[in-house]
Design a protein around this motif. Structure first.
Motif: not given
Length: 277
Positions: A11-29
């Motif tokens: 969020x623009x209000x967080x750029x001085x504190x947060x570099x990135x938000x990463x979301x990862x998903x792995x689903x093994x059948x």
């Protein structure tokens, strides 16, 4: 197995504190676990695991530990073997250098011993609500909004930045190739004061952090470009020669580059590409 990862700007209000938000998903059948070597990262983060919680094995001591559903991670100076469960979902908030210290108010050197903090013990109901919301989220956009809302709720407790907080990112931008004296000068501090404040924020000395950043860049370059030679990697990352790079691999990964190549051929996990500017 389905595997997907996305990086988002905060969020623009967080750029001085947060570099990135990463979301990862792995689903093994087949309900299998997936393990791979993971490099030490020059990034501090908060990670949410609403379903399966990963385990981590130290490549030096071979000790294993489970992470927390909400894990707060500070300095990472050694390669690990990360094992993901068959229903893995991670929402990671990657901080700007020094920002986790400004949030927690404690020296990052304390985290060198315990490695991780239990986020639910630190943030209480806020962390529990975020985890619960993640379990019900239908898409990555919703998960990203949950991470934004969590951090927006913490803005009031984040301490104001000092001059040093504006110069530490230069280490990432330079790939670890920057003179410490120039950082000290730009921070308007004495050498002693700079080193003390830097270590409080990052958990390690400025010189060691530069070395860590360059090593991670070398690892990521090879992971992103499997056909590139290690000689080329050493050149691109400004190592004096290949032997100096091999020495860093022994220090941070307890392995030589060829052994890392073999591990990456089996499993590659590009989850660090957005920490560099």
């Amino acid at each position: 197995m389905t595997n997907s990862q996305l990086f988002f700007s905060p969020h623009p209000a967080l750029t001085s504190v947060v570099n990135n938000i990463m979301i990862g998903r792995n689903v093994a059948v087949d309900r299998s676990y997936r393990s791979f070597q993971f490099p030490p990262l020059p990034e501090h983060s908060i990670m949410f695991f609403p379903f399966d919680v990963p385990t981590v094995e130290d490549v030096f001591t071979h000790r294993k530990r489970s992470l927390y559903p909400c894990t707060v991670t500070g300095p990472q100076t050694e390669c690990t073997i990360l094992s993901l469960g068959p229903h893995h979902l991670m929402v990671k908030i990657g901080f700007q250098p020094g920002a986790l210290h400004r949030l927690l108010g404690s020296s990052m050197t304390e985290m060198m011993t315990c490695r991780d903090y239990d986020g639910e013990a630190i943030f209480g109901r806020d962390a529990q609500q975020a985890l619960e919301a993640c379990t019900n989220a239908k898409d990555f956009g919703t998960l990203k909004s949950i991470a934004d809302d969590f951090m927006l709720g913490l803005r009031s407790v984040i301490r104001r930045p000092l001059s040093i907080d504006y110069v530490i990112p230069e280490i990432l931008r330079s790939g670890g190739m920057i003179k410490i004296d120039s950082l000290v000068k730009n921070a308007c501090m004495s050498n002693r004061q700079f080193e003390r404040v830097f270590k409080d924020r990052m958990g390690v000395s400025a010189k060691f952090y530069c070395r860590l950043v360059r090593f991670t860049k070398a690892w990521l370059l090879k992971e992103s470009n499997p056909r590139i030679t290690w000689t080329k990697v050493a050149h691109e990352c400004n190592y004096f020669d290949q032997m100096h790079m091999i020495r860093d691999f022994k220090v941070f990964a307890n392995a030589n580059p060829k052994e890392i190549s073999s591990a990456l051929e089996q499993h590659s996990f590009l989850a660090v590409k957005r920490i560099f500017y």
